[in-house]
Write an enzyme that holds these catalytic residues in place. Structure first.
Site, PDB file in Angstrom:
ATOM      1  N   ASP A 199      14.049  -1.189   2.589  1.00  0.00           N
ATOM      2  CA  ASP A 199      13.319  -2.345   3.286  1.00  0.00           C
ATOM      3  C   ASP A 199      12.522  -2.022   4.107  1.00  0.00           C
ATOM      4  O   ASP A 199      12.960  -1.005   4.791  1.00  0.00           O
ATOM      5  CB  ASP A 199      13.859  -3.549   3.463  1.00  0.00           C
ATOM      6  CG  ASP A 199      14.554  -4.388   2.303  1.00  0.00           C
ATOM      7  OD1 ASP A 199      13.957  -4.317   1.079  1.00  0.00           O
ATOM      8  OD2 ASP A 199      15.349  -5.284   2.455  1.00  0.00           O
ATOM      9  N   LYS A 221       6.832  -1.268  -2.362  1.00  0.00           N
ATOM     10  CA  LYS A 221       5.904  -0.388  -3.330  1.00  0.00           C
ATOM     11  C   LYS A 221       6.377  -0.293  -4.877  1.00  0.00           C
ATOM     12  O   LYS A 221       5.785   0.432  -5.430  1.00  0.00           O
ATOM     13  CB  LYS A 221       5.513   0.854  -2.739  1.00  0.00           C
ATOM     14  CG  LYS A 221       4.646   0.675  -1.237  1.00  0.00           C
ATOM     15  CD  LYS A 221       4.400   2.001  -0.959  1.00  0.00           C
ATOM     16  CE  LYS A 221       3.723   1.873   0.724  1.00  0.00           C
ATOM     17  NZ  LYS A 221       3.388   3.289   1.218  1.00  0.00           N
TER      18      LYS A 221
END
Length: 410
Positions: A199, A221
Site C-alpha cells: 500500500d 497500480k
C-alpha cells in the site's frame, strides 16, 4: 573429566523427550535451564532441599518432580543427562563423579572444565534453534546467539526455506510509517517473500532493502479492468500464491483497523489459500503518541474511540453515530478525515460538543515529514485550509491534546 579442554566440544542436539533428566540444585541456574528441558519433553527430577519460587511453581504444576532433599549417591541412576547446579562444591563433585561412572553427560554450573557437556547459548525462532558455543566465554556465546536470532527476527539475516511449500499469504501490518515500527515478525516475513503487494501508506523504506529477485507490486497500480480496486488486489494475492510463491500484503497500520484486511482474508479463505495475519501498530495510537499526545491520561481521559472519517456525517453511507460520540468525555481519534473535518466538527458541535474542545492534526506521523497542527472544533476547518494539512493525518479531539510530557496529575 575432559582430558583436553583446548579441544572444541562436539555439538549435538539431544532428543530428551520422555527420557530421565536429573537436576541437582533448585536455584537461579536451574530456574533458567528448566524451561528448555521441559519444552524438550524431558522427564525431569529435581533434587534440592530448596528452590526458587519459579522452580517451586514448576513442581506444583507437575512439570517436574521435586525430591526435597540433598543429593545422594545413586540419584543419577538411569539418567540420560544431568545438570549439577548447587552451591555446595563437595556435592557438585560427588554428583559429577557419579555421572562419570555411569557415563551420563553432565553439565556443571560451577566448573565447566570438570563437566562432560556444556550448555550452549540458545535461541529459537519459527522452528529454528540457534546454539552457540565459544568454550569458556559464555558472554560471547550469548552475544553471537542474540545477533543471529535478532537478524532472523528482523529480516536482516535472510534464511528462506528452500523445501517445497504450499501457497501462502501473509497480511502484514507495517505500522504508521517509520520502518523501525514494523513488528519483527512482519520484517522477517518481508525478508522471506517472493512477492510483496504494498500500500502507499506502508513503510516504503523497507521495500528498498528487499533482495533484487523480490517482485514489488504497488497496489494502487494494479490494473483494475472490470474489477473493483479491492477485488483486483484480492485476485493478485490469489494468483501469486497459486504459483507457489510466498506473498506478503504490506499494509499501513494494522490490517484490521480500516485496512480492509478481512476482505482479503475472506477472499483467500474462499480460494483455499492459507493466510496469516501479522498485527501492526495502529496509527490511531502511535501517531498521537509520536506527537506527544496520550490517547488516555489519568484524570483526563479514561476512554478513547477510533472512527473513520472518510464518509461525512451527513452522508447516508455513514455508519458512525456522531450524536453519541459528541456526548463522550474521552478522546476521539479520527482516521482518514482530513477533507471531512469541517463537517465532522460541525456535527459534533451540533450534537452538544463544546466548540472550544481542543483538537490536533498530526500529518505524516512517525516519519521525517511529521508535523502537528493544533486547533479547536470551532477553528479546525480554517486551520486545515490555512496550514494546507493533507492526508495522511490523524486527528485527535479532546482534553488530552493539551497534555504534554512532564505534566503529572495526582
Amino acid at each position: 573429566m575432559v582430558e583436553n579442554a583446548e579441544q572444541p566440544a562436539y555439538p549435538v542436539g539431544l532428543r530428551l523427550s520422555g527420557r530421565r533428566v536429573v537436576v541437582i540444585g533448585g536455584g537461579q541456574v536451574a530456574q533458567r535451564r528448566l524451561p528448555a528441558l521441559i519444552a524438550a519433553g524431558a522427564d525431569v527430577t529435581l533434587v534440592s532441599p530448596s528452590a526458587t519460587a519459579s522452580v517451586e511453581a514448576m513442581a506444583e504444576t507437575g512439570e517436574i518432580r521435586w525430591e526435597r532433599r540433598r543429593y545422594e549417591d545413586g540419584d543419577l541412576a538411569d539418567a540420560w543427562y544431568v545438570l549439577v547446579a548447587t552451591t555446595d562444591p563437595e556435592a557438585n563433585a560427588r554428583a559429577s563423579a557419579e555421572a562419570e561412572r555411569t557415563r551420563t553427560w553432565c553439565v556443571r554450573s560451577d566448573d565447566a572444565e570438570a563437566a562432560t557437556a556444556w550448555t550452549p547459548a540458545t535461541g529459537r525462532i519459527e522452528g529454528v534453534t540457534v546454539a552457540v558455543l565459544t568454550g569458556n566465554d559464555p558472554r560471547r556465546s550469548a552475544a553471537v546467539r542474540d545477533a543471529i536470532v535478532e537478524g532472523l527476527r528482523d529480516g536482516t539475516l535472510a534464511a528462506p526455506q528452500h523445501r517445497s511449500r504450499a501457497p501462502f499469504v501473509a497480511l502484514v501490518g507495517g505500522g504508521p510509517g517509520d520502518p523501525d515500527l514494523i513488528t519483527v515478525r512482519g520484517r522477517r516475513l518481508l525478508a522471506e517473500a517472493d512477492v510483496v503487494i504494498a500500500d502507499r501508506l506502508g513503510p516504503r523504506d523497507l521495500l528498498d532493502e528487499l533482495p533484487p529477485h523480490v517482485e514489488v507490486i504497488d497496489a494502487a497500480k494494479i490494473p483494475y479492468g472490470r474489477f473493483m480496486a479491492q477485488e483486483a488486489i484480492n485476485n493478485a494475492l490469489i494468483e501469486h500464491a497459486r504459483q507457489g510463491k510466498s506473498v506478503v500484503r504490506l499494509k499501513g497500520g494494522d490490517p484490521f483497523v480500516f485496512g480492509r484486511g478481512m476482505e482479503e482474508a475472506q477472499a483467500l479463505a474462499e480460494a483455499g489459500i492459507p493466510c496469516t495475519v501479522v498485527p501492526g501498530i495502529s496509527s490511531s495510537i502511535s501517531v498521537p503518541g509520536a506527537a506527544g499526545i496520550p490517547v488516555t491520561h489519568r484524570g483526563v481521559a479514561h476512554e478513547f474511540t477510533v472512527v473513520s472519517g472518510h464518509v461525512a456525517p451527513d452522508d447516508p453511507r455513514s455508519l458512525v453515530d456522531w450524536a453519541s460520540l459528541a456526548k463522550l468525555r474521552g478522546t476521539l481519534v479520527i482516521l482518514m478525515g482530513v477533507d471531512k473535518i469541517g463537517k465532522i466538527a460541525e456535527a459534533l458541535v451540533a450534537h452538544g460538543k463544546d466548540p472550544a474542545t481542543p483538537l490536533a492534526l498530526v500529518q505524516e506521523g512517525t516519519t521525517a515529514a511529521q508535523r502537528r497542527v493544533d486547533a479547536t472544533l470551532a477553528t479546525v476547518a480554517e486551520r486545515v485550509r490555512a496550514e494546507d494539512v493533507r492526508p495522511p493525518a490523524v486527528i485527535v479531539i479532546g482534553p488530552v491534546v493539551r497534555e504534554a510530557p512532564g505534566r503529572h496529575r495526582r
